[in-house]
Design an enzyme around this catalytic site. Sequence first.
Site, mmCIF file in Angstrom:
data_model
loop_
_atom_site.group_PDB
_atom_site.id
_atom_site.type_symbol
_atom_site.label_atom_id
_atom_site.label_comp_id
_atom_site.label_asym_id
_atom_site.label_seq_id
_atom_site.Cartn_x
_atom_site.Cartn_y
_atom_site.Cartn_z
ATOM 1 N N GLY A 134 -5.935 0.845 20.221
ATOM 2 C CA GLY A 134 -5.302 -0.065 21.220
ATOM 3 C C GLY A 134 -3.804 0.245 21.472
ATOM 4 C CD GLU A 145 -9.878 3.198 19.938
ATOM 5 O OE1 GLU A 145 -9.710 4.675 20.055
ATOM 6 O OE2 GLU A 145 -9.068 2.488 20.582
ATOM 7 C CD GLU A 150 -7.915 1.358 24.141
ATOM 8 O OE1 GLU A 150 -7.729 0.406 23.388
ATOM 9 O OE2 GLU A 150 -8.875 1.454 24.864
ATOM 10 C CB ALA A 165 -7.836 -3.632 17.069
#
Length: 258
Positions: free
Chosen positions: A109, A132, A112, A64
Amino acid sequence: MSDLLVERKGTTAWITLNRPDARNALSMAVNIQLGELAVELDQDEDVRTIVITGAGDKAFCAGADLKERKNVPASETGPYINAIATAIGNVGAIRKPTICAMNGSAYGGGLELAMACDFRIGVEGSEVGLTEVRLGIMPGAGGTQRLPRLVGEARAKELILLGRRIPIARAHAIGLVNDVVARGQLHAAVEAMLTELAGCAPLSVIQAKTAVERGVDLTLDQGLELEHQCYEVTLYSSDRDEGLAAFAEGRPPQYQGR
Ligand code: COA
């Protein structure tokens, strides 16, 4: 230059995260575009395979966009979290085979997104992590669900609860990435996999992918029933006839995806 590039080469669509100076971090704009593109490419009959990679040689994706998020109050993060979860969810929902060409490290992310693809090829010297919890949040775009399914609960907890960054060689050893190659060999490794996929009937691959993915969460009996349903779709396809004819005639099959 756009932050997200898409190029079609034959029946493959190559998506490139194109923010190398920000280590290809996923901004709101990129997430929205990526989410829409995933749906569009899935529906495009001319596209059989999708490759996702990143620009530059520093990172595949740093996750992110933390700078963008920094100025957003917690109460207003909803659309940001939705956009990244939708983008990665839509990539995961693509029925066709997807390859993540991890040109460098992947965090948060970024990992992910890689996990939402069917295949991951990493490069030597890179690392991966779901970092995270070290940032006061937790994985929110599928990480806590996809990672244990890929590597088992104990190893997933090692990465997720400790926010550990691990070398790509260890990611390979635990089955998180399919292969690791020298940086200069990444493109060739992806092309080799695309060539393998090109020899497979597209409908068969889609149905097999469905059976594997959906079957994971079913009982064995339910999974066998699902497999039967998926098999039936291939049974009445013209590509099945082509596969059998090509075998009998000793020639490569010409599959149409029907
Ligand atoms: N969001 C926004 N910008 C990011 C970013 C992110 N997730 N990750 C890196 N960047 C930016 C840096 O701020 C820096 O910008 P600047 O040049 O304007 O200062 C630039 O990308 C290069 O980063 P830098 O850390 O100098 O490069 P590096 O190659 O030495 O290290 C990383 C790259 C990815 C290892 C490192 O930046 C990092 O650890 N990023 C955070 C990864 C992470 O924990 N992501 C999880 C998000 S939930």
